[in-house]
Design a protein around this motif. Sequence first.
Motif, mmCIF file in Angstrom:
data_model
loop_
_atom_site.group_PDB
_atom_site.id
_atom_site.type_symbol
_atom_site.label_atom_id
_atom_site.label_comp_id
_atom_site.label_asym_id
_atom_site.label_seq_id
_atom_site.Cartn_x
_atom_site.Cartn_y
_atom_site.Cartn_z
ATOM 1 N N GLY A 61 43.249 -17.393 37.203
ATOM 2 C CA GLY A 61 44.638 -17.006 36.980
ATOM 3 C C GLY A 61 45.012 -17.075 35.517
ATOM 4 N N ARG A 62 46.204 -16.554 35.192
ATOM 5 C CA ARG A 62 46.725 -16.709 33.831
ATOM 6 C C ARG A 62 46.837 -18.192 33.512
ATOM 7 N N ASN A 63 46.705 -18.508 32.242
ATOM 8 C CA ASN A 63 46.841 -19.903 31.833
ATOM 9 C C ASN A 63 45.746 -20.801 32.388
ATOM 10 N N GLU A 64 44.652 -20.173 32.800
ATOM 11 C CA GLU A 64 43.627 -20.998 33.420
ATOM 12 C C GLU A 64 42.263 -20.688 32.826
ATOM 13 N N THR A 65 41.451 -21.711 32.684
ATOM 14 C CA THR A 65 40.077 -21.496 32.234
ATOM 15 C C THR A 65 39.123 -21.888 33.347
ATOM 16 N N LEU A 66 38.276 -20.912 33.692
ATOM 17 C CA LEU A 66 37.259 -21.171 34.700
ATOM 18 C C LEU A 66 35.919 -21.291 33.993
ATOM 19 N N GLY A 67 35.255 -22.420 34.194
ATOM 20 C CA GLY A 67 33.938 -22.566 33.594
ATOM 21 C C GLY A 67 32.869 -22.147 34.581
ATOM 22 N N ILE A 68 31.860 -21.435 34.108
ATOM 23 C CA ILE A 68 30.708 -21.132 34.964
ATOM 24 C C ILE A 68 29.484 -21.779 34.333
ATOM 25 N N VAL A 69 28.833 -22.647 35.076
ATOM 26 C CA VAL A 69 27.687 -23.379 34.554
ATOM 27 C C VAL A 69 26.437 -22.976 35.312
ATOM 28 N N GLY A 70 25.336 -22.940 34.620
ATOM 29 C CA GLY A 70 24.068 -22.674 35.298
ATOM 30 C C GLY A 70 22.960 -22.562 34.285
ATOM 31 N N GLU A 71 21.714 -22.693 34.765
ATOM 32 C CA GLU A 71 20.576 -22.503 33.870
ATOM 33 C C GLU A 71 20.401 -21.014 33.577
ATOM 34 N N SER A 72 19.480 -20.682 32.676
ATOM 35 C CA SER A 72 19.203 -19.262 32.480
ATOM 36 C C SER A 72 18.557 -18.737 33.755
ATOM 37 N N GLY A 73 18.943 -17.530 34.149
ATOM 38 C CA GLY A 73 18.439 -16.987 35.401
ATOM 39 C C GLY A 73 19.330 -17.308 36.577
ATOM 40 N N SER A 74 20.452 -18.008 36.309
ATOM 41 C CA SER A 74 21.329 -18.352 37.419
ATOM 42 C C SER A 74 22.291 -17.209 37.741
ATOM 43 N N GLY A 75 22.303 -16.191 36.900
ATOM 44 C CA GLY A 75 23.175 -15.041 37.144
ATOM 45 C C GLY A 75 24.560 -15.210 36.550
ATOM 46 N N LYS A 76 24.746 -16.222 35.693
ATOM 47 C CA LYS A 76 26.085 -16.454 35.170
ATOM 48 C C LYS A 76 26.521 -15.367 34.188
ATOM 49 N N SER A 77 25.574 -14.901 33.348
ATOM 50 C CA SER A 77 25.949 -13.850 32.394
ATOM 51 C C SER A 77 26.231 -12.542 33.115
ATOM 52 N N THR A 78 25.398 -12.233 34.130
ATOM 53 C CA THR A 78 25.636 -11.021 34.906
ATOM 54 C C THR A 78 26.999 -11.103 35.580
ATOM 55 N N THR A 79 27.314 -12.286 36.114
ATOM 56 C CA THR A 79 28.620 -12.454 36.733
ATOM 57 C C THR A 79 29.722 -12.154 35.723
ATOM 58 N N GLY A 80 29.565 -12.668 34.506
ATOM 59 C CA GLY A 80 30.545 -12.411 33.460
ATOM 60 C C GLY A 80 30.729 -10.924 33.208
ATOM 61 N N ARG A 81 29.612 -10.191 33.126
ATOM 62 C CA ARG A 81 29.702 -8.752 32.859
ATOM 63 C C ARG A 81 30.320 -8.012 34.040
ATOM 64 N N LEU A 82 30.031 -8.483 35.248
ATOM 65 C CA LEU A 82 30.621 -7.860 36.435
ATOM 66 C C LEU A 82 32.131 -8.076 36.443
ATOM 67 N N LEU A 83 32.549 -9.318 36.150
ATOM 68 C CA LEU A 83 33.979 -9.635 36.181
ATOM 69 C C LEU A 83 34.737 -8.840 35.125
ATOM 70 N N LEU A 84 34.063 -8.539 34.021
ATOM 71 C CA LEU A 84 34.700 -7.775 32.941
ATOM 72 C C LEU A 84 34.683 -6.275 33.212
ATOM 73 N N GLY A 85 33.981 -5.876 34.260
ATOM 74 C CA GLY A 85 33.898 -4.449 34.541
ATOM 75 C C GLY A 85 32.938 -3.734 33.608
ATOM 76 N N LEU A 86 31.986 -4.452 33.001
ATOM 77 C CA LEU A 86 31.006 -3.788 32.137
ATOM 78 C C LEU A 86 29.810 -3.303 32.941
ATOM 79 N N GLU A 87 29.685 -3.867 34.135
ATOM 80 C CA GLU A 87 28.669 -3.386 35.074
ATOM 81 C C GLU A 87 29.374 -3.325 36.400
ATOM 82 N N SER A 88 28.915 -2.422 37.286
ATOM 83 C CA SER A 88 29.577 -2.409 38.584
ATOM 84 C C SER A 88 28.721 -3.151 39.597
ATOM 85 N N PRO A 89 29.366 -3.923 40.481
ATOM 86 C CA PRO A 89 28.626 -4.678 41.478
ATOM 87 C C PRO A 89 27.990 -3.744 42.500
ATOM 88 N N THR A 90 26.812 -4.133 43.006
ATOM 89 C CA THR A 90 26.206 -3.313 44.051
ATOM 90 C C THR A 90 26.922 -3.520 45.392
#
Lengths: 293, 349, 316
Positions: B39-68
């Motif tokens: 939500g607005r005024n909120e920070t959501l942290g995503i934690v994980g090792e490399s390969g956990s899909g956190k960066s892909t999730t970030g790109r999906l949430l930003l609309g830079l990639e479309s989810p399958t």
Amino acid sequence: MSSASEQVDIRSTLRLWGASPVIVLCIGWLLAMILIAIFADLLAPIHYTTQDLTARFRPPAFMTGGSADHLLGTDHLGRDVLSRMIYALRTSILIATLGTLIGAVMGTLMGLAAARFRGIVDMVAMMLCDVQTALPSLFIAIAFLAFFGNNIVLFIILVSFEGWERYARLARGLVLSEQTADYIRAVEAFGAGTGRVVFQHLLPNIAASLVVQATLNFPGTILLETSLSFLGLGVQPPDTSLGLMLGEGRRYLLNAWWIAVLPGIIIFLTTLAMSLFGDWLRDRLDPTINKEG
Amino acid sequence: MSASLLHARNIARSYELNRHIWGNASVVHAVSDVTLSVGRNETLGIVGESGSGKSTTGRLLLGLESPTRGSISFDGRPLPVIGSPEWRKSRTRMQMIYQDPLAALDRRLPIAKQMREPLDIHQAGNLQERETRVSELLRAVGLSDAVARRYPHELSGGQRQRVVLARALVTRPDLLVCDEPVSALDVSIQAQVVNLLSDLQAELGLAMIFISHDLRVVRQVSHRIAVMYLGRIVEEGEADDLFARPAHPYTRALVSAAPVPGTKLGGRIMLRGEPPNPANQPSGCAFHPRCSAAVARCKSEMPALAELGGGRKVSCHLAGSPSENQADPSPARTRVPLNPVEAASEDVA
Amino acid sequence: MKMSSLKAIGFRAVRSLVTLLLCVTLVFVILRAAGDPSEELLPPETPPDIRQEYRVQWGLDRPIVVQYLNFLSRVARGDLGESFASDLPATELVMRAIPKTILLGGSAFLLATLIGMSLGVTAALRHGTAVDRSLIAAAVLGYSMPVFFLGILLILVFALQLRVLPSSGSSSPVHLILPTITLALPLAGRVARFARTATLEVMGKPFIRTARAKGLGQLAVILGHALPNAMVPLLMFFGIEIGLILSGAVVTETIFAWPGLGRLLVDSVNMRDLPVVQAVILMITLIIVLSNLFVDILHALLDPKVSLARTLGGAG
């Protein structure tokens, strides 16, 4: 005074860039050739088509029987060899420069399109590159000239075929690796269109390699033009080019070697200077060697 | 907590590898069945090792990639199709901070031009207004106007990341996704940038997603934290709560491995086994090969992400009673004290 | 043979076929775009009724796709029409010229290898010395020399001034000398540069160092170990340079009136003997595509992984 200090400045700059005396000589020669080509009208003592049948096969001034009227002698129609060489140089440099520019632009655009759009565009582009590799530009040019006849526009386009596929492959490879970089992704994430991404960001970042490629390619372009003209398939009389002078002069080698040999020396030295300059530039500028800065 | 600005429902993203004429395509599931909101005024942290899909999730949430699979809505509306005019327009409202600021900047353009670029693309205001906005933001991130004329390589790492941040904020976005924003920076500068992000988020009321492998950094900025493992969320909860009582064995291991200043290093849980590989996912619970508490059921059956109450969700067969974490009494989202010498040397400008 | 090698070779073979087909198509497009082939491919003095007969026979009244397929089948059968100049089938003229070009190209190839390898290896052995630098300079001079200029200089010196060698024709082995040198010298420059790099590279390899440690002399090491290892790369080098050699042959054969493919091509263009031009171009394409394929097969056998990756990468 200012020009003298500038000269010193240029020389020290070049030395800073690691230019050996040979490279300085090459750059000097190339600049001289370009200036002669530009100011051909002022420099040529006599117009290049002016015939004087009473003064055929005059030897150059430094040989016995030569005179200061024709510093480099005359040809079989009594035309001044020096004047013809100056104009021939202009034609050859003009055609090679235009050819290089057209080839570089077309090849680069094709490589950019292949890398940006991938898929069918990429496949077609790479197939065309394969065809060009399989069929050297000399043969493509001869085929076109044989069937379409000779005209100067077609000839320049055919000369531009020399090495276009190298720009295409180079640009494609560079863009493929460059466009996954964060700065490109960032610009795309701002909503930038393909035009902005390609022309504002990708192209400036790969330009150095393309310029080096153009420099390395230029001698080949000159040789293609002069070879075709030498074979009588390129520049047609009454125009003249360095290759055409050689082609015409080779029939009179026995009694007037200078008609063919002098333009040959110019071609040789110019391509040599350009090759050395290109090699040096590649070592200096190629971003694969010199990434930072 | 305010109503959510960004909401992702069951999104998944898979890639086909080795795709050519007769080769068998192998499918890699980078992200599977992720549901998230911020939500607005909120920070959501995503934690994980490399390969956990956190960066892909970030790109999906930003609309830079479309989810399958799955859907994402932003401000009540689904994200527009990538490349469409609406999508381009939406870019002004959601932005990204990258890991390596030097790579994220075009080394051939001066800072001012790059910072102006989002405004140029969307033709916001006239040139004068754009330039005013640029210097406004430079000051907001603690840089002087002199930086505007420089090139990326003439700046320090911290200054560059400030520039990237300022550029991301230039269009007044509502959502900011930071993908490992400090991992490439010197440790001495990390705290400054983290604090700056934290302050700006609060000041501008941004919705922020902060992605990192570094739990300590994530907890400094996040209100809520989601822990990812092999493309799935294994645990999610309020930051303080999650740290105090990690429910998932994986979270417990991460928390124990992230010592907090002033506490003892006792009770550290070591992760054993191979690091996760998205191309080769184990059966059942993806974490079971490395889990010290795994039972037979973990091998065969994938646990669902279940509500534990208090906003906590956990995906583990054994998580009924989250254990108290002794090692962590300090609250999350604290300002990290700056070393004054480092702070001074950083802001040369 | 490894599966991956086969895969790479298969890929390359398909790609060569596609390239060949595209080249043939290019010739067809040029032919059709230039105008009515019955104008282009029949002698100018052909009477209109015969011309019409040919138009029907060649299917020029049929749709363009049919014409294209007909063209392909004629090319495949080697039926490329008759020369205007000699009334012989164009293919036969090409076949007659090929041995001459092979003779010239082959001897140039040998000479270039001999000169280039010995200079290149010498330069590498004297790495960093004045000998090295002057040999590099000589190599640069060699490959920057335009073939036509070199030919003219050789004629001037050896045929006209010294009068020791003939400048044109092909009636005796002596006639081969000047054209061979002309074609070989620029090539030798490239070989020398290539051989120098290859030798420097190979000298750093463990098996060479082992051989030297065993007490073998430098030359023995080079001849016994390094050279055999360099043969395959050298073959590949020539496979890649074949287009350049053929381009050079066009000019060389014209200068020395050597009756090979290149001379046939230039003469035919000057006489607008278009069936022959077409046949020569197609033949040259075939030669180049086949030698590129040969290089790729060598490459695939030597280094399957790299080759396949390159193939796939290139194909996109």
